[in-house]
Design a protein around this motif. Structure first.
Motif, PDB file in Angstrom:
ATOM      1  N   THR A 123       8.840 -29.660  22.579  1.00 36.81           N
ATOM      2  CA  THR A 123       7.635 -28.967  23.046  1.00 36.81           C
ATOM      3  C   THR A 123       7.836 -27.448  23.071  1.00 36.81           C
ATOM      4  O   THR A 123       6.931 -26.714  23.454  1.00 36.81           O
ATOM      5  CB  THR A 123       7.240 -29.435  24.458  1.00 36.81           C
ATOM      6  OG1 THR A 123       8.363 -29.260  25.321  1.00 36.81           O
ATOM      7  CG2 THR A 123       6.815 -30.892  24.462  1.00 36.81           C
ATOM      8  N   ALA A 124       9.008 -26.987  22.667  1.00 41.96           N
ATOM      9  CA  ALA A 124       9.269 -25.543  22.648  1.00 41.96           C
ATOM     10  C   ALA A 124       8.625 -24.921  21.420  1.00 41.96           C
ATOM     11  O   ALA A 124       8.620 -25.508  20.337  1.00 41.96           O
ATOM     12  CB  ALA A 124      10.762 -25.277  22.649  1.00 41.96           C
ATOM     13  N   ILE A 172      14.263 -29.777  22.562  1.00 42.33           N
ATOM     14  CA  ILE A 172      13.017 -29.636  23.333  1.00 42.33           C
ATOM     15  C   ILE A 172      11.884 -29.448  22.335  1.00 42.33           C
ATOM     16  O   ILE A 172      11.552 -28.329  21.935  1.00 42.33           O
ATOM     17  CB  ILE A 172      13.082 -28.445  24.301  1.00 42.33           C
ATOM     18  CG1 ILE A 172      14.278 -28.609  25.237  1.00 42.33           C
ATOM     19  CG2 ILE A 172      11.786 -28.340  25.105  1.00 42.33           C
ATOM     20  CD1 ILE A 172      14.343 -27.587  26.338  1.00 42.33           C
ATOM     21  N   ARG A 231      14.328 -26.285  19.179  1.00 38.94           N
ATOM     22  CA  ARG A 231      12.925 -26.719  19.190  1.00 38.94           C
ATOM     23  C   ARG A 231      12.681 -27.951  18.313  1.00 38.94           C
ATOM     24  O   ARG A 231      11.710 -28.666  18.509  1.00 38.94           O
ATOM     25  CB  ARG A 231      11.988 -25.568  18.822  1.00 38.94           C
ATOM     26  CG  ARG A 231      11.938 -25.167  17.380  1.00 38.94           C
ATOM     27  CD  ARG A 231      11.043 -23.943  17.211  1.00 38.94           C
ATOM     28  NE  ARG A 231      10.956 -23.533  15.835  1.00 38.94           N
ATOM     29  CZ  ARG A 231       9.988 -23.939  14.994  1.00 38.94           C
ATOM     30  NH1 ARG A 231       9.040 -24.729  15.389  1.00 38.94           N
ATOM     31  NH2 ARG A 231       9.990 -23.518  13.742  1.00 38.94           N
ATOM     32  N   GLY A 253      10.679 -21.507  32.195  1.00 40.67           N
ATOM     33  CA  GLY A 253      10.232 -22.251  31.017  1.00 40.67           C
ATOM     34  C   GLY A 253      10.217 -21.420  29.752  1.00 40.67           C
ATOM     35  O   GLY A 253       9.536 -21.749  28.787  1.00 40.67           O
ATOM     36  N   LYS A 254      10.981 -20.323  29.760  1.00 38.98           N
ATOM     37  CA  LYS A 254      11.051 -19.495  28.550  1.00 38.98           C
ATOM     38  C   LYS A 254      12.408 -18.815  28.453  1.00 38.98           C
ATOM     39  O   LYS A 254      13.139 -18.716  29.448  1.00 38.98           O
ATOM     40  CB  LYS A 254       9.931 -18.464  28.527  1.00 38.98           C
ATOM     41  CG  LYS A 254       9.944 -17.484  29.669  1.00 38.98           C
ATOM     42  CD  LYS A 254       8.721 -16.579  29.605  1.00 38.98           C
ATOM     43  CE  LYS A 254       8.772 -15.556  30.743  1.00 38.98           C
ATOM     44  NZ  LYS A 254       7.658 -14.620  30.692  1.00 38.98           N
ATOM     45  N   ARG A 280       9.284 -20.557  24.203  1.00 44.04           N
ATOM     46  CA  ARG A 280       8.555 -20.965  25.399  1.00 44.04           C
ATOM     47  C   ARG A 280       8.332 -22.460  25.326  1.00 44.04           C
ATOM     48  O   ARG A 280       8.077 -23.021  24.266  1.00 44.04           O
ATOM     49  CB  ARG A 280       7.226 -20.220  25.450  1.00 44.04           C
ATOM     50  CG  ARG A 280       6.340 -20.541  26.627  1.00 44.04           C
ATOM     51  CD  ARG A 280       5.105 -19.640  26.613  1.00 44.04           C
ATOM     52  NE  ARG A 280       4.499 -19.533  25.285  1.00 44.04           N
ATOM     53  CZ  ARG A 280       3.602 -20.376  24.800  1.00 44.04           C
ATOM     54  NH1 ARG A 280       3.194 -21.411  25.515  1.00 44.04           N
ATOM     55  NH2 ARG A 280       3.098 -20.203  23.583  1.00 44.04           N
ATOM     56  N   LYS A 281       8.430 -23.100  26.484  1.00 49.25           N
ATOM     57  CA  LYS A 281       8.188 -24.531  26.566  1.00 49.25           C
ATOM     58  C   LYS A 281       6.713 -24.736  26.875  1.00 49.25           C
ATOM     59  O   LYS A 281       6.188 -24.154  27.828  1.00 49.25           O
ATOM     60  CB  LYS A 281       9.046 -25.102  27.704  1.00 49.25           C
ATOM     61  CG  LYS A 281       9.242 -26.591  27.662  1.00 49.25           C
ATOM     62  CD  LYS A 281      10.274 -26.960  28.703  1.00 49.25           C
ATOM     63  CE  LYS A 281      10.145 -28.404  29.137  1.00 49.25           C
ATOM     64  NZ  LYS A 281      11.106 -28.701  30.212  1.00 49.25           N
ATOM     65  N   LEU A 287      15.128 -23.048  29.149  1.00 53.71           N
ATOM     66  CA  LEU A 287      13.777 -23.582  28.913  1.00 53.71           C
ATOM     67  C   LEU A 287      13.404 -24.624  29.953  1.00 53.71           C
ATOM     68  O   LEU A 287      12.229 -24.759  30.320  1.00 53.71           O
ATOM     69  CB  LEU A 287      13.684 -24.185  27.499  1.00 53.71           C
ATOM     70  CG  LEU A 287      13.585 -23.197  26.341  1.00 53.71           C
ATOM     71  CD1 LEU A 287      13.651 -23.927  25.009  1.00 53.71           C
ATOM     72  CD2 LEU A 287      12.292 -22.387  26.425  1.00 53.71           C
ATOM     73  N   ASN A 288      14.399 -25.352  30.426  1.00 52.34           N
ATOM     74  CA  ASN A 288      14.142 -26.373  31.439  1.00 52.34           C
ATOM     75  C   ASN A 288      14.091 -25.795  32.853  1.00 52.34           C
ATOM     76  O   ASN A 288      13.811 -26.505  33.805  1.00 52.34           O
ATOM     77  CB  ASN A 288      15.206 -27.470  31.370  1.00 52.34           C
ATOM     78  CG  ASN A 288      14.955 -28.431  30.224  1.00 52.34           C
ATOM     79  OD1 ASN A 288      13.814 -28.623  29.805  1.00 52.34           O
ATOM     80  ND2 ASN A 288      16.023 -29.028  29.716  1.00 52.34           N
ATOM     81  N   THR A 314      18.575 -24.427  26.099  1.00 49.99           N
ATOM     82  CA  THR A 314      17.905 -25.599  26.664  1.00 49.99           C
ATOM     83  C   THR A 314      17.840 -25.505  28.183  1.00 49.99           C
ATOM     84  O   THR A 314      16.797 -25.792  28.793  1.00 49.99           O
ATOM     85  CB  THR A 314      18.665 -26.880  26.243  1.00 49.99           C
ATOM     86  OG1 THR A 314      18.662 -26.968  24.824  1.00 49.99           O
ATOM     87  CG2 THR A 314      18.012 -28.118  26.824  1.00 49.99           C
TER      88      THR A 314
END
Lengths: 91, 91
Positions: free
Chosen positions: A58-59, A56, A52, A30-31, A89-90, A25-26, A22
């Motif tokens: 949106t991942a 997150i 996911r 973003g990946k 990936r987000k 990704l943040n 997390t």
């Protein structure tokens, strides 16, 4: 560095890796790439799915690769171990 | 039937599944889907890797999907379990 975006799955609790993934990704990139070998492969899929679906949403899974690594034991013998890489990936 | 091309990974020995996957790949369809849940996911990757590296070296991984299934326990409670599908094809 590219290695900063890789999370290796080992013996820690699943949620510890979910937190690490997390965080990546943040981050700016973003990946993240989740890597695991042998019995940890199941945990790697858990980490990707929990991240996911619960953390997150949106991942997305960009790609998944499986391959075989040849590792050398302490006594010099080689053994093959299955490995996985899950690219998240987000969006 | 489409289901004929699916091999579900369970508690048998890895090589038992390698044989089943090999049989499917050598059949008319020339392709197979390996499915597994939870801790069997690692074994599913082993089965795919051993088959394509040691048995049918013309086999390739077409696609890999991961997802979460919601299963109902005997007492009616639901639990989420990670799953994998590995699509192999003989070239």
């Amino acid at each position: 560095m590219a290695d900063d975006n890789i999370i290796y799955i080992g013996k820690k609790e699943t949620m510890s890796y979910v937190l690490a993934v997390t965080g990546q990704l943040n981050g700016d990139a973003g990946k993240v790439t989740i890597k695991a070998r042998g019995r940890s492969i199941s945990k790697a899929v858990d980490v990707a799915e929990i991240t996911r679906n619960k953390v997150i949403t949106t991942a997305v899974v960009d790609d998944i690769k499986i391959y075989t690594e040849s590792l050398e034991n302490e006594d010099g013998r080689k053994s093959n171990v299955s490995s996985i890489e899950i690219y998240l990936r987000k969006e």
